[in-house]
Design a protein around this motif. Sequence first.
Motif, mmCIF file in Angstrom:
data_model
loop_
_atom_site.group_PDB
_atom_site.id
_atom_site.type_symbol
_atom_site.label_atom_id
_atom_site.label_comp_id
_atom_site.label_asym_id
_atom_site.label_seq_id
_atom_site.Cartn_x
_atom_site.Cartn_y
_atom_site.Cartn_z
ATOM 1 N N GLU A 102 0.663 -0.661 0.044
ATOM 2 C CA GLU A 102 0.418 -0.039 0.407
ATOM 3 C C GLU A 102 0.310 1.388 -0.128
ATOM 4 N N LEU A 103 2.191 2.002 1.076
ATOM 5 C CA LEU A 103 3.127 2.427 1.010
ATOM 6 C C LEU A 103 3.339 2.617 -0.357
ATOM 7 N N ALA A 104 3.710 1.381 -1.151
ATOM 8 C CA ALA A 104 4.548 1.598 -2.399
ATOM 9 C C ALA A 104 3.651 1.918 -3.808
ATOM 10 N N ASP A 105 2.217 1.916 -3.663
ATOM 11 C CA ASP A 105 1.694 2.137 -4.836
ATOM 12 C C ASP A 105 1.210 3.832 -4.506
ATOM 13 N N ALA A 106 1.273 3.342 -3.201
ATOM 14 C CA ALA A 106 0.851 5.054 -3.018
ATOM 15 C C ALA A 106 1.985 6.601 -3.281
ATOM 16 N N ILE A 107 3.054 5.998 -3.501
ATOM 17 C CA ILE A 107 4.156 6.738 -3.626
ATOM 18 C C ILE A 107 4.249 6.486 -5.363
ATOM 19 N N ASP A 108 4.376 5.926 -5.334
ATOM 20 C CA ASP A 108 4.046 5.584 -6.781
ATOM 21 C C ASP A 108 3.630 6.326 -7.508
ATOM 22 N N SER A 109 1.826 6.960 -7.101
ATOM 23 C CA SER A 109 0.612 7.461 -7.492
ATOM 24 C C SER A 109 0.952 8.867 -8.098
ATOM 25 N N ASP A 110 0.476 9.182 -8.854
ATOM 26 C CA ASP A 110 0.631 10.599 -8.954
ATOM 27 C C ASP A 110 -0.673 11.486 -8.641
ATOM 28 N N GLU A 111 -1.568 11.094 -8.073
ATOM 29 C CA GLU A 111 -3.081 11.800 -7.522
ATOM 30 C C GLU A 111 -2.287 11.901 -5.073
ATOM 31 N N PRO A 112 -2.901 12.615 -5.032
ATOM 32 C CA PRO A 112 -2.276 12.992 -3.387
ATOM 33 C C PRO A 112 -3.309 11.517 -3.021
ATOM 34 N N THR A 113 -2.417 10.604 -1.704
ATOM 35 C CA THR A 113 -3.151 8.908 -1.135
ATOM 36 C C THR A 113 -2.806 9.293 0.177
ATOM 37 N N VAL A 114 -4.296 9.071 0.497
ATOM 38 C CA VAL A 114 -3.973 8.708 2.641
ATOM 39 C C VAL A 114 -3.843 7.437 2.847
ATOM 40 N N LEU A 115 -3.057 7.360 3.658
ATOM 41 C CA LEU A 115 -2.983 5.761 4.171
ATOM 42 C C LEU A 115 -3.006 5.679 5.715
ATOM 43 N N ASP A 116 -4.599 5.156 5.848
ATOM 44 C CA ASP A 116 -5.084 5.283 7.144
ATOM 45 C C ASP A 116 -4.420 4.523 7.929
ATOM 46 N N VAL A 117 -2.934 3.864 8.463
ATOM 47 C CA VAL A 117 -2.386 2.971 9.498
ATOM 48 C C VAL A 117 -2.653 2.719 11.145
ATOM 49 N N GLU A 118 -3.694 1.699 11.753
ATOM 50 C CA GLU A 118 -4.482 1.622 12.948
ATOM 51 C C GLU A 118 -2.821 1.222 13.569
ATOM 52 N N VAL A 119 -2.142 1.675 14.027
ATOM 53 C CA VAL A 119 -0.997 1.338 14.595
ATOM 54 C C VAL A 119 -1.848 0.749 15.840
ATOM 55 N N ASP A 120 -0.477 0.861 16.709
ATOM 56 C CA ASP A 120 -0.629 0.438 18.838
ATOM 57 C C ASP A 120 -0.486 1.248 19.295
ATOM 58 N N PRO A 121 -1.255 1.724 19.943
ATOM 59 C CA PRO A 121 -1.783 2.718 21.297
ATOM 60 C C PRO A 121 -0.803 2.709 22.048
ATOM 61 N N TRP A 122 -0.217 1.182 22.330
ATOM 62 C CA TRP A 122 0.442 1.571 23.385
ATOM 63 C C TRP A 122 2.081 1.594 23.961
ATOM 64 N N GLU A 123 2.292 1.468 21.980
ATOM 65 C CA GLU A 123 3.751 1.795 22.076
ATOM 66 C C GLU A 123 4.899 2.557 22.237
ATOM 67 N N LEU A 124 5.556 1.913 22.987
ATOM 68 C CA LEU A 124 6.725 3.260 24.286
ATOM 69 C C LEU A 124 7.482 4.243 23.012
ATOM 70 N N PRO A 125 7.244 5.019 22.680
ATOM 71 C CA PRO A 125 8.262 5.948 21.698
ATOM 72 C C PRO A 125 9.568 6.019 22.716
ATOM 73 N N PRO A 126 10.507 6.671 21.478
ATOM 74 C CA PRO A 126 11.052 6.519 21.885
ATOM 75 C C PRO A 126 11.952 8.536 22.596
ATOM 76 N N ILE A 127 11.603 8.568 23.833
ATOM 77 C CA ILE A 127 11.888 9.972 24.777
ATOM 78 C C ILE A 127 12.192 9.287 25.771
ATOM 79 N N LEU A 128 13.761 10.174 26.440
ATOM 80 C CA LEU A 128 13.922 10.238 27.526
ATOM 81 C C LEU A 128 13.510 11.297 28.560
ATOM 82 N N MET A 129 13.368 10.314 29.678
ATOM 83 C CA MET A 129 12.103 10.755 31.090
ATOM 84 C C MET A 129 12.937 11.360 31.665
ATOM 85 N N ASP A 130 12.403 12.948 32.228
ATOM 86 C CA ASP A 130 13.055 13.328 33.865
ATOM 87 C C ASP A 130 12.632 12.449 34.889
#
Length: 550
Positions: free
Chosen positions: A522-550
């Motif tokens: 889906e990402l390859a097709d979107a990048i290759d497309s000549d029209e604006p394309t939205v990919l609505d990707v369902e991601v894990d809401p509990w995945e911890l981002p790479p940040i440093l906490m105080d």
Amino acid sequence: MTGTTDEIVELFEAGGVDTVFGFPCEQMDPYYSSLADSSLRHVLGRSEASAALMADGYARAKRTVGVVDGVGGPGAAYIGAGLCEAAGASSPVLALTGDNGRDIRGREVIQDADNEALLDEHVKGTADPESASRALEAVADALSLSTTGVPGPAHVNLPEDVLTDDPDPPDRSVSAAYPAERPAPDREDVETVVELLRAADRPVVLAGEGVVRAGAAADLTAFADRTNTPIVTSINGKGAVPEDEPFALGTAGRWGFSKVANDALESADLVLGLGTRFSDLTTVGWSLLAEDADVVHVDLDEHWLGKNYDPTVAVYADLRATLRALLEGVEDSAGDHRAERIDDLATDYADWRANFEGELTSADEPIKPQRVVGELNRQIPDDGVLVSATSFSGFFSGAFYQVTEPGLGYLQARGSDGINVCLPQAIGVQIAQPDRTVVALSGDGGIGYHIADLETAAREKLPLTVVILNNDGLGSSEASQLSSGSFELSTNFHEDVDYAQVARGLGCAGTRVDSVEALPDELADAIDSDEPTVLDVEVDPWELPPILMD
């Protein structure tokens, strides 16, 4: 059209501007008439705020002033909201506001306001000309102001009666390209820096967005290679050097950090800050630099020299000119004694990234945000641009997306930290560079601000790819609330929002991606497309981002 507006438009054409952005208003009809009869392209944003952000993206990618227009009063207020990013990031955007005639101001006519006061906090200078000739002078001055010295936004208010007057012939034209000047460094400062570099065992360059803005990436790459000096960057410093070089150690700081970059800064005996503000995020609350380390700070903005760290050498100069002077001052063998250190750091950085390889290629569902960034790394061409939102999506892209071709390859709204900036800014970048692959990466929280501008992308026939990390809420805010007080308040959205369907309704292609198996194609097709394309990707809401906490 009038002589005044014709001349304003001709100033833009002569200065190198080919596209302007805005939201038309009746007070400026003469200006729009002149635009319609010119070579300039006017792009209608779905709000004055989004048009200002498009102008910001255009300015950064085109290397010329971005122009935004809109009505006074509420329109000026919205333009101000859009200019927050440009003001914080030293991006040259010229705002033009229409206004009622001067003879009826203050009499409660519609959209009556002090437009200069509304925008004063967001611009280097503002003008309210009282005649047609002064209007031309004000626009020329604003173009010059926005590109001279430290770039930044400027504002000209255009009352209706001024626009309908006839001006005296203009006496000058102004280039809209920036930087308008490149002050050379002081020779003694250069010699001092060269001596510090020769003596240092553990030097590190901290490169900010200023390196990219100055067009100095190739010079910094040559400097790092010749002197065996490792490079760490701020988030928007990505692209200051190719991030697959042995001397490139990734992003430093609190958000999207590379541990190897942070460790290198902590152990450095010489830190060369190039085009960086030594911010809280980049230095983890100003804790990374050793107290006995020598600090060299080079910047075109005198305001930041010595503001956060007291430098051993402060150099007010253009970064490209400074790097070229340093390259002339150091011999080819200047960094031979540090070659082994570069090899060791390159191994450490490769090991650090290898620790996350399982996440960048993960087959888990819901899809990990890291896997999305891993796919973006694999599929965006080397000369493409990733425009990332801040917050949840920005944490992951800042850490794991790599720019391998120096220059503008990555952009995040670090001037304002606004999660709303990504989509309109990406539209501006795509319009400025229509032949490059541009991908916008946003969370569902950020995309909601300006989602109507998907229609702008469709109307303008832009080949833009928009990837939404959809976790049904404000992931970063929710994580903060739970970690700081074990509560949740106003961080969740309706779970059945289908942004792909919304995109299709606004004229774009749209696909919902809830299977990791489908993501690459889906990402390859979107990048290759000549029209604006939205990919609505369902991601894990509990995945911890790479940040440093105080």
